[in-house]
Design an enzyme around this catalytic site. Structure first.
Site, mmCIF file in Angstrom:
data_model
loop_
_atom_site.group_PDB
_atom_site.id
_atom_site.type_symbol
_atom_site.label_atom_id
_atom_site.label_comp_id
_atom_site.label_asym_id
_atom_site.label_seq_id
_atom_site.Cartn_x
_atom_site.Cartn_y
_atom_site.Cartn_z
ATOM 1 C CB ALA A 68 -0.597 -0.508 1.410
ATOM 2 C CG ASP A 69 2.935 4.983 -1.607
ATOM 3 O OD1 ASP A 69 4.054 4.523 -0.985
ATOM 4 O OD2 ASP A 69 2.799 6.045 -1.822
#
Length: 191
Positions: A68-69
């Site tokens: 995730a970012d």
């Protein structure tokens, strides 16, 4: 049974997975994040999430890997994690009294399938005084967060309005993630 591996050392993402009852292990991705020539914030966060998940999936191909970012944008400007207190102050002054966007991209990688998605949330801040900004920066909370604030912490007092997924702003759109995991025969709603 395939394990779920979170390719992140983020304590916030860890807490959200635990909150939802998703069983997982952590292997922090050591990949050097690179942002190429992307046309949109959604492309950036999905690409970075995929880079992180792919790096961990290389040595864990029998399992499901989550990457995730999160980025904050204001008027097409990307506001990442501040490099110092002065940059944090500049970001908070920029966001004061305005609406900005938070994008979180997620990549789910398994041997037979890869899924990427993102969530976009609009966050509106109250007008912030210099004293409020300075006190918040002195707490050190904003120094490791995109956009220089943590909506789940002391930064919550700056938020006037939110439209979209609160948990995406924290760092992981957990409701959407749980639904996407069903494509991988993972259903935590009955656990």
């Amino acid at each position: 049974m395939r394990k779920i591996i979170l390719a992140s050392g983020s304590p916030r993402r860890k807490e959200l997975l635990e909150l939802a009852g998703v069983p997982f292990e952590i292997i922090v991705s050591e990949v050097e994040e690179t942002i190429g020539a992307y046309s949109s914030p959604s492309d950036i966060v999905m690409s970075l999430a995929l880079q992180k998940a792919s790096a961990v999936a290389e040595n864990n191909s029998d399992h499901i890997v989550l990457g995730a970012d999160t980025i904050v944008t204001y008027e097409s400007r990307i506001l990442g994690k501040p490099s110092n207190e002065a940059e944090a102050k500049e970001m908070l002054q920029l966001l004061s009294g305005k609406t900005h966007e938070v994008y979180t991209g997620v990549a789910i990688i398994a041997k037979d399938k890869t899924v990427t998605f993102y969530e976009r949330t609009e966050v509106t801040f109250w007008e912030l005084t210099e004293e409020e900004i300075d006190a918040y920066i002195a707490s050190k909370e904003p120094l490791d967060k995109a956009g220089s604030y943590g909506i789940q912490g002391k930064g919550s007092i700056f938020v006037q309005h939110i439209q979209g997924d609160y948990y995406s702003v924290v760092g992981l759109p957990i409701s959407r993630l749980v639904r996407e995991l069903k494509q991988f025969n993972i259903d935590v709603t009955h656990a």
